[in-house]
Design an enzyme around this catalytic site. Structure first.
Site, PDB file in Angstrom:
ATOM      1  CG  HIS A  33       4.242   6.836   3.116  1.00 55.44           C
ATOM      2  ND1 HIS A  33       5.525   7.285   3.252  1.00 55.44           N
ATOM      3  CD2 HIS A  33       4.278   5.519   3.454  1.00 55.44           C
ATOM      4  CE1 HIS A  33       6.304   6.300   3.667  1.00 55.44           C
ATOM      5  NE2 HIS A  33       5.570   5.212   3.790  1.00 55.44           N
ATOM      6  CE  LYS A  70       2.958  13.582   1.042  1.00 64.08           C
ATOM      7  NZ  LYS A  70       3.392  12.188   1.232  1.00 64.08           N
ATOM      8  CE1 TYR A  72       6.759  15.084   2.380  1.00 63.79           C
ATOM      9  CE2 TYR A  72       9.009  14.330   2.060  1.00 63.79           C
ATOM     10  CZ  TYR A  72       7.806  14.253   2.738  1.00 63.79           C
ATOM     11  OH  TYR A  72       7.652  13.359   3.770  1.00 63.79           O
ATOM     12  CG  ASP A 125       7.020   2.143   3.803  1.00 66.00           C
ATOM     13  OD1 ASP A 125       5.988   2.724   4.184  1.00 66.00           O
ATOM     14  OD2 ASP A 125       8.059   2.744   3.491  1.00 66.00           O
TER      15      ASP A 125
END
Length: 181
Positions: free
Chosen positions: A62, A71, A131, A168
């Site tokens: 992603h 991140k 995250y 995905d």
């Protein structure tokens, strides 16, 4: 904390200093001042995310083409195989990937800067991932690169067919994906 650079210098593994005794453990999972001093990265985190996934779930790869996110990732329960792919066309490491195993046991963190696609595979029975992001989620800019793109050649440690979301499964190969200049 100690910093480890492997293959792609902008992606780093962070090993926090853990204080453990017979009562348990303590460590700073994030300290803005120390993060900046140790890594040289000035990050303004604006959002925290928490996911829980079962074994063989593969999330990714992603990224956001609008409002790209840096991140800071850690696994607080279980174990994941965490992957970052450089999708900056102007980079010497474009199309290269790096991976780390993150777990509740090793307590390592991974910094993935903007301009990279991110994904992970759950290796344990269950894994919880926390995250921080440097920008907000922007659904209009959300993109996915195919996790098993042969041009990337990511060596996922799959022991069974990965469990993927519809998003995905519909990921694009890097050669046709919208990436950063």
């Amino acid at each position: 904390m100690s910093i480890v650079h492997i293959k792609i210098p902008e992606v780093i593994q962070i090993k926090p200093q853990v204080f453990a005794d017979d009562r348990g453990f303590f460590f700073e999972s994030y300290n803005h001042q120390k993060f900046a001093q140790e890594t040289g990265i000035i990050a303004n985190f604006v959002q925290d995310n928490h996911s829980c996934s079962k074994q063989n779930v593969l999330r990714g790869l992603h990224y956001q083409i609008q409002q790209p996110q840096g991140k800071l990732i850690r696994c607080v329960a279980g174990t994941i195989f965490d992957v970052a792919v450089d999708i900056r066309k102007s980079s010497a490491t474009f199309g290269k990937w790096v991976s780390y195993e993150l777990s509740a046991e090793n307590k390592y963190l991974m910094w993935i800067p903007p301009g990279f696609a991110h994904g992970f595979l759950v290796l344990s029975e269950v894994a919880e991932v926390l995250y921080k992001t440097t920008d907000y989620y922007a659904p209009q800019g959300d993109r996915t690169i195919l996790w098993n793109d042969p041009d990337l050649g990511i060596d996922w440690p799959v022991s069974a067919t990965p469990i993927l979301s519809a998003k995905d499964q519909a990921g694009k190969p890097l050669r046709t994906a919208e990436v950063f200049d």
